[in-house]
Motif scaffolding. Sequence first.
Motif, PDB file in Angstrom:
ATOM      1  N   MET A   1     -22.451  18.136 -34.952  1.00 59.66           N
ATOM      2  CA  MET A   1     -22.628  17.220 -33.856  1.00 59.66           C
ATOM      3  C   MET A   1     -23.276  15.961 -34.430  1.00 59.66           C
ATOM      4  SD  MET A   1     -22.345  17.694 -30.376  1.00 59.66           S
ATOM      5  CE  MET A   1     -22.389  19.442 -30.495  1.00 59.66           C
ATOM      6  N   PHE A   2     -22.674  14.833 -34.176  1.00 62.94           N
ATOM      7  CA  PHE A   2     -23.174  13.599 -34.755  1.00 62.94           C
ATOM      8  C   PHE A   2     -23.938  12.746 -33.760  1.00 62.94           C
ATOM      9  CE2 PHE A   2     -19.757  14.877 -37.489  1.00 62.94           C
ATOM     10  CZ  PHE A   2     -20.382  14.780 -38.714  1.00 62.94           C
ATOM     11  N   ARG A   3     -23.475  12.705 -32.545  1.00 63.30           N
ATOM     12  CA  ARG A   3     -24.147  11.913 -31.512  1.00 63.30           C
ATOM     13  C   ARG A   3     -24.190  12.757 -30.259  1.00 63.30           C
ATOM     14  NH1 ARG A   3     -20.957   6.810 -29.879  1.00 63.30           N
ATOM     15  NH2 ARG A   3     -19.488   8.510 -29.735  1.00 63.30           N
ATOM     16  N   PHE A   4     -25.312  12.667 -29.557  1.00 64.52           N
ATOM     17  CA  PHE A   4     -25.447  13.505 -28.372  1.00 64.52           C
ATOM     18  C   PHE A   4     -26.394  12.829 -27.398  1.00 64.52           C
ATOM     19  CE2 PHE A   4     -27.064  16.951 -25.813  1.00 64.52           C
ATOM     20  CZ  PHE A   4     -25.931  17.697 -25.574  1.00 64.52           C
ATOM     21  N   LEU A   5     -25.887  12.444 -26.244  1.00 66.01           N
ATOM     22  CA  LEU A   5     -26.727  11.836 -25.209  1.00 66.01           C
ATOM     23  C   LEU A   5     -26.153  12.191 -23.846  1.00 66.01           C
ATOM     24  CD1 LEU A   5     -29.084  10.094 -24.315  1.00 66.01           C
ATOM     25  CD2 LEU A   5     -27.631   8.093 -24.585  1.00 66.01           C
ATOM     26  N   LEU A   6     -26.786  13.180 -23.214  1.00 64.62           N
ATOM     27  CA  LEU A   6     -26.410  13.605 -21.870  1.00 64.62           C
ATOM     28  C   LEU A   6     -27.634  13.489 -20.971  1.00 64.62           C
ATOM     29  CD1 LEU A   6     -24.425  16.891 -22.594  1.00 64.62           C
ATOM     30  CD2 LEU A   6     -23.520  14.590 -22.341  1.00 64.62           C
ATOM     31  N   GLU A   7     -27.409  13.562 -19.681  1.00 64.07           N
ATOM     32  CA  GLU A   7     -28.518  13.534 -18.724  1.00 64.07           C
ATOM     33  C   GLU A   7     -29.476  14.698 -19.010  1.00 64.07           C
ATOM     34  OE1 GLU A   7     -29.151  13.740 -13.876  1.00 64.07           O
ATOM     35  OE2 GLU A   7     -27.162  13.989 -14.717  1.00 64.07           O
ATOM     36  N   HIS A   8     -30.769  14.382 -19.091  1.00 62.30           N
ATOM     37  CA  HIS A   8     -31.756  15.430 -19.353  1.00 62.30           C
ATOM     38  C   HIS A   8     -32.216  16.054 -18.045  1.00 62.30           C
ATOM     39  CE1 HIS A   8     -34.917  17.728 -21.156  1.00 62.30           C
ATOM     40  NE2 HIS A   8     -35.756  17.242 -20.264  1.00 62.30           N
ATOM     41  N   GLN A   9     -32.227  17.354 -18.029  1.00 65.54           N
ATOM     42  CA  GLN A   9     -32.706  18.101 -16.869  1.00 65.54           C
ATOM     43  C   GLN A   9     -33.106  19.482 -17.358  1.00 65.54           C
ATOM     44  OE1 GLN A   9     -33.182  17.246 -13.692  1.00 65.54           O
ATOM     45  NE2 GLN A   9     -33.765  19.271 -13.053  1.00 65.54           N
ATOM     46  N   GLU A  10     -34.226  19.992 -16.883  1.00 64.94           N
ATOM     47  CA  GLU A  10     -34.604  21.348 -17.252  1.00 64.94           C
ATOM     48  C   GLU A  10     -33.490  22.297 -16.862  1.00 64.94           C
ATOM     49  OE1 GLU A  10     -38.410  23.538 -16.626  1.00 64.94           O
ATOM     50  OE2 GLU A  10     -39.156  21.471 -16.567  1.00 64.94           O
ATOM     51  N   ASN A  11     -33.208  23.254 -17.704  1.00 62.80           N
ATOM     52  CA  ASN A  11     -32.136  24.236 -17.518  1.00 62.80           C
ATOM     53  C   ASN A  11     -30.743  23.633 -17.630  1.00 62.80           C
ATOM     54  OD1 ASN A  11     -34.095  26.243 -17.058  1.00 62.80           O
ATOM     55  ND2 ASN A  11     -34.148  25.723 -14.896  1.00 62.80           N
ATOM     56  N   CYS A  12     -30.651  22.347 -17.956  1.00 61.07           N
ATOM     57  CA  CYS A  12     -29.348  21.676 -18.153  1.00 61.07           C
ATOM     58  C   CYS A  12     -28.401  21.923 -16.984  1.00 61.07           C
ATOM     59  CB  CYS A  12     -28.712  22.149 -19.460  1.00 61.07           C
ATOM     60  SG  CYS A  12     -29.702  21.822 -20.931  1.00 61.07           S
ATOM     61  N   GLN A  13     -28.895  21.789 -15.758  1.00 63.10           N
ATOM     62  CA  GLN A  13     -28.084  22.143 -14.595  1.00 63.10           C
ATOM     63  C   GLN A  13     -27.075  21.081 -14.177  1.00 63.10           C
ATOM     64  OE1 GLN A  13     -31.418  22.860 -12.013  1.00 63.10           O
ATOM     65  NE2 GLN A  13     -30.992  21.036 -10.824  1.00 63.10           N
ATOM     66  N   PHE A  14     -27.230  19.819 -14.605  1.00 63.77           N
ATOM     67  CA  PHE A  14     -26.305  18.777 -14.165  1.00 63.77           C
ATOM     68  C   PHE A  14     -25.249  18.445 -15.216  1.00 63.77           C
ATOM     69  CE2 PHE A  14     -30.219  17.617 -11.666  1.00 63.77           C
ATOM     70  CZ  PHE A  14     -29.774  18.217 -10.505  1.00 63.77           C
ATOM     71  N   ASP A  15     -25.670  18.056 -16.400  1.00 68.65           N
ATOM     72  CA  ASP A  15     -24.759  17.770 -17.505  1.00 68.65           C
ATOM     73  C   ASP A  15     -25.147  18.667 -18.671  1.00 68.65           C
ATOM     74  OD1 ASP A  15     -23.907  15.768 -15.843  1.00 68.65           O
ATOM     75  OD2 ASP A  15     -24.621  14.127 -17.092  1.00 68.65           O
ATOM     76  N   ALA A  16     -24.178  19.307 -19.285  1.00 67.49           N
ATOM     77  CA  ALA A  16     -24.500  20.230 -20.373  1.00 67.49           C
ATOM     78  C   ALA A  16     -23.307  20.427 -21.296  1.00 67.49           C
ATOM     79  CB  ALA A  16     -24.928  21.581 -19.817  1.00 67.49           C
ATOM     80  N   LEU A  17     -23.633  20.815 -22.513  1.00 66.81           N
ATOM     81  CA  LEU A  17     -22.637  21.193 -23.498  1.00 66.81           C
ATOM     82  C   LEU A  17     -22.974  22.602 -23.959  1.00 66.81           C
ATOM     83  CD1 LEU A  17     -20.220  20.132 -25.195  1.00 66.81           C
ATOM     84  CD2 LEU A  17     -21.888  19.660 -26.977  1.00 66.81           C
ATOM     85  N   GLU A  18     -22.057  23.530 -23.737  1.00 68.01           N
ATOM     86  CA  GLU A  18     -22.236  24.913 -24.167  1.00 68.01           C
ATOM     87  C   GLU A  18     -21.335  25.166 -25.367  1.00 68.01           C
ATOM     88  OE1 GLU A  18     -21.760  27.983 -21.199  1.00 68.01           O
ATOM     89  OE2 GLU A  18     -22.343  26.567 -19.629  1.00 68.01           O
ATOM     90  N   ILE A  19     -21.860  25.889 -26.341  1.00 71.73           N
ATOM     91  CA  ILE A  19     -21.077  26.243 -27.521  1.00 71.73           C
ATOM     92  C   ILE A  19     -21.150  27.750 -27.709  1.00 71.73           C
ATOM     93  CG2 ILE A  19     -20.801  25.900 -29.994  1.00 71.73           C
ATOM     94  CD1 ILE A  19     -22.128  23.144 -29.552  1.00 71.73           C
ATOM     95  N   HIS A  20     -19.967  28.366 -27.791  1.00 79.76           N
ATOM     96  CA  HIS A  20     -19.856  29.815 -27.911  1.00 79.76           C
ATOM     97  C   HIS A  20     -19.162  30.188 -29.218  1.00 79.76           C
ATOM     98  CE1 HIS A  20     -20.801  30.703 -23.604  1.00 79.76           C
ATOM     99  NE2 HIS A  20     -20.432  29.442 -23.491  1.00 79.76           N
ATOM    100  N   SER A  21     -19.580  31.283 -29.812  1.00 81.97           N
ATOM    101  CA  SER A  21     -18.970  31.798 -31.035  1.00 81.97           C
ATOM    102  C   SER A  21     -17.850  32.756 -30.657  1.00 81.97           C
ATOM    103  CB  SER A  21     -20.016  32.519 -31.889  1.00 81.97           C
ATOM    104  OG  SER A  21     -19.413  33.055 -33.052  1.00 81.97           O
TER     105      SER A  21
END
Length: 69
Positions: A1-21
Amino acid sequence: MFRFLLEHQENCQFDALEIHSGPDENSYQLNKMCGATNSPTVMHTEGNNMYIKFTSDGSVGGAGFSARY
């Protein structure tokens, strides 16, 4: 991941990026991120699949994220 800027919120309930193996969202979750980071993040999967899920509520705009594989 080179750049990352999403809305900050506890528990990432509004904007989030999930990564699964694995091939889908039922696979082991490596990380769930929101907010901002300036340092590159390296993630490895145990096989040849990685599932990436981006969600947004659309209320706050940001730069988003960029990744390379």
